[in-house]
Design a protein around this motif. Structure first.
Motif, PDB file in Angstrom:
ATOM      1  N   ALA A  66      23.590  40.163  70.307  1.00  0.00           N
ATOM      2  CA  ALA A  66      24.523  39.179  69.764  1.00  0.00           C
ATOM      3  C   ALA A  66      25.930  39.624  70.082  1.00  0.00           C
ATOM      4  CB  ALA A  66      24.335  39.048  68.261  1.00  0.00           C
ATOM      5  N   ASP A  67      26.859  38.663  70.062  1.00  0.00           N
ATOM      6  CA  ASP A  67      28.260  39.047  70.254  1.00  0.00           C
ATOM      7  C   ASP A  67      28.779  39.675  68.964  1.00  0.00           C
ATOM      8  OD1 ASP A  67      28.153  36.768  68.787  1.00  0.00           O
ATOM      9  OD2 ASP A  67      29.822  35.769  69.768  1.00  0.00           O
ATOM     10  N   GLU A  68      30.005  40.177  68.983  1.00  0.00           N
ATOM     11  CA  GLU A  68      30.542  40.953  67.853  1.00  0.00           C
ATOM     12  C   GLU A  68      30.659  40.123  66.580  1.00  0.00           C
ATOM     13  OE1 GLU A  68      30.981  44.220  67.921  1.00  0.00           O
ATOM     14  OE2 GLU A  68      30.256  44.192  69.969  1.00  0.00           O
ATOM     15  N   GLN A  69      30.993  38.842  66.685  1.00  0.00           N
ATOM     16  CA  GLN A  69      31.136  38.000  65.501  1.00  0.00           C
ATOM     17  C   GLN A  69      29.924  37.110  65.277  1.00  0.00           C
ATOM     18  OE1 GLN A  69      33.688  38.130  67.880  1.00  0.00           O
ATOM     19  NE2 GLN A  69      34.892  39.581  66.683  1.00  0.00           N
ATOM     20  N   GLY A  70      28.842  37.352  65.985  1.00  0.00           N
ATOM     21  CA  GLY A  70      27.670  36.499  65.898  1.00  0.00           C
ATOM     22  C   GLY A  70      27.020  36.534  64.528  1.00  0.00           C
ATOM     23  N   ALA A  71      26.520  35.387  64.110  1.00  0.00           N
ATOM     24  CA  ALA A  71      25.841  35.289  62.821  1.00  0.00           C
ATOM     25  C   ALA A  71      24.441  35.893  62.946  1.00  0.00           C
ATOM     26  CB  ALA A  71      25.745  33.837  62.399  1.00  0.00           C
ATOM     27  N   ASP A  72      23.939  36.392  61.843  1.00  0.00           N
ATOM     28  CA  ASP A  72      22.627  37.029  61.806  1.00  0.00           C
ATOM     29  C   ASP A  72      21.563  35.960  61.576  1.00  0.00           C
ATOM     30  OD1 ASP A  72      20.466  38.637  61.514  1.00  0.00           O
ATOM     31  OD2 ASP A  72      21.272  39.841  59.877  1.00  0.00           O
ATOM     32  N   PRO A  73      20.757  35.616  62.604  1.00  0.00           N
ATOM     33  CA  PRO A  73      19.760  34.556  62.419  1.00  0.00           C
ATOM     34  C   PRO A  73      18.569  34.989  61.558  1.00  0.00           C
ATOM     35  CG  PRO A  73      19.575  35.469  64.611  1.00  0.00           C
ATOM     36  CD  PRO A  73      20.764  36.107  63.973  1.00  0.00           C
ATOM     37  N   PHE A  74      18.376  36.292  61.391  1.00  0.00           N
ATOM     38  CA  PHE A  74      17.232  36.786  60.629  1.00  0.00           C
ATOM     39  C   PHE A  74      17.602  37.151  59.190  1.00  0.00           C
ATOM     40  CE2 PHE A  74      16.446  38.346  65.069  1.00  0.00           C
ATOM     41  CZ  PHE A  74      15.501  37.384  65.392  1.00  0.00           C
ATOM     42  N   ALA A  75      18.822  36.892  58.765  1.00  0.00           N
ATOM     43  CA  ALA A  75      19.280  37.317  57.435  1.00  0.00           C
ATOM     44  C   ALA A  75      18.455  36.679  56.317  1.00  0.00           C
ATOM     45  CB  ALA A  75      20.750  36.974  57.246  1.00  0.00           C
ATOM     46  N   ASP A  76      17.999  35.444  56.510  1.00  0.00           N
ATOM     47  CA  ASP A  76      17.246  34.754  55.464  1.00  0.00           C
ATOM     48  C   ASP A  76      15.804  35.228  55.370  1.00  0.00           C
ATOM     49  OD1 ASP A  76      19.464  33.248  54.850  1.00  0.00           O
ATOM     50  OD2 ASP A  76      18.936  31.655  56.254  1.00  0.00           O
ATOM     51  N   THR A  77      15.251  35.722  56.469  1.00  0.00           N
ATOM     52  CA  THR A  77      13.836  36.101  56.474  1.00  0.00           C
ATOM     53  C   THR A  77      13.614  37.603  56.376  1.00  0.00           C
ATOM     54  OG1 THR A  77      13.852  36.142  58.894  1.00  0.00           O
ATOM     55  CG2 THR A  77      13.188  34.080  57.831  1.00  0.00           C
TER      56      THR A  77
END
Length: 163
Positions: A66-77
Motif C-alpha cells: 500500500a502507499d504511505e497514506q493508504g487505508a487498511d482494507p483488512f481493518a474490519d476483519t
C-alpha cells in the motif's frame, strides 16, 4: 513502503537463518524476518522491499503493498492479538463478581456506508419539521404586547436625561 497483512501478528521469513556448527567451524547465518505489528509493516530498505514483493506470502495474498497514506482494507476483519479477559472475584469459595473486558464491535465498511446514507436521508426528512418548530419558537418569543411597548417608550421619552 507500507505492507498490510490480513492477520495482526504476521511474520514473513525472507531468508531463513542457519545454525552454525562448532565441530566443522561453520559460522551461523542470520535470517531475515519481517514482523507485522497490528497488521502493518513499514519498510524503507529497497532490498527488503524487493524481497517482500517476491515472497510467497505476497503472491498468495497474505499481505499486500500500500502507499504511505493508504487505508487498511483488512481493518474490519482482522482479529485482535489479545482475547477478551474475564476476571472472577472469589470470596470464601464463592464467585462474588465477574468482570469481562469489552469486545469492540467491528462494523464492515459497507454497513457503515449504508448507515451513513440512512442517517442523511432521515435528517433530510426531519429538517422541514424542525425548521417550522424553530420559527414558531422564535416568533412567539419575539412577539411582545403592543401596549407594554408604547408605555415603555413614552416613559423613557418624558424622563429627563442626566449627563
Amino acid at each position: 513502503m507500507k505492507f498490510i497483512s490480513r492477520s495482526s501478528n504476521y511474520m514473513v521469513v525472507l531468508k531463513p537463518g542457519i545454525q552454525g556448527n562448532h565441530l566443522t567451524g561453520q559460522p551461523s547465518v542470520p535470517g531475515l524476518y519481517v514482523r507485522f505489528r497490528d497488521g502493518i509493516a513499514e519498510i524503507k530498505d529497497e532490498e527488503i522491499i524487493n524481497l517482500m514483493k517476491n515472497s510467497e506470502g505476497f503472491r498468495n495474498g497474505d499481505f499486500i503493498a500500500a502507499d504511505e497514506q493508504g487505508a487498511d482494507p483488512f481493518a474490519d476483519t482482522r482479529s485482535q492479538l489479545e482475547p477478551t479477559h474475564v476476571i472472577s472475584e472469589i470470596k470464601y469459595g464463592h464467585i462474588e463478581g465477574r468482570k469481562a473486558s469489552e469486545t469492540p464491535v467491528k462494523i464492515p465498511a459497507a454497513v457503515k456506508k449504508l448507515i451513513e446514507e440512512e442517517a442523511v436521508r432521515m435528517a433530510k426528512a426531519m429538517l422541514p419539521d424542525l425548521l417550522k418548530e424553530a420559527i414558531k419558537e422564535m416568533t412567539s418569543a419575539a412577539s411582545i404586547e403592543p401596549e407594554k411597548v408604547s408605555k415603555a417608550t413614552t416613559k423613557n421619552a418624558s424622563a429627563p436625561t442626566v449627563i
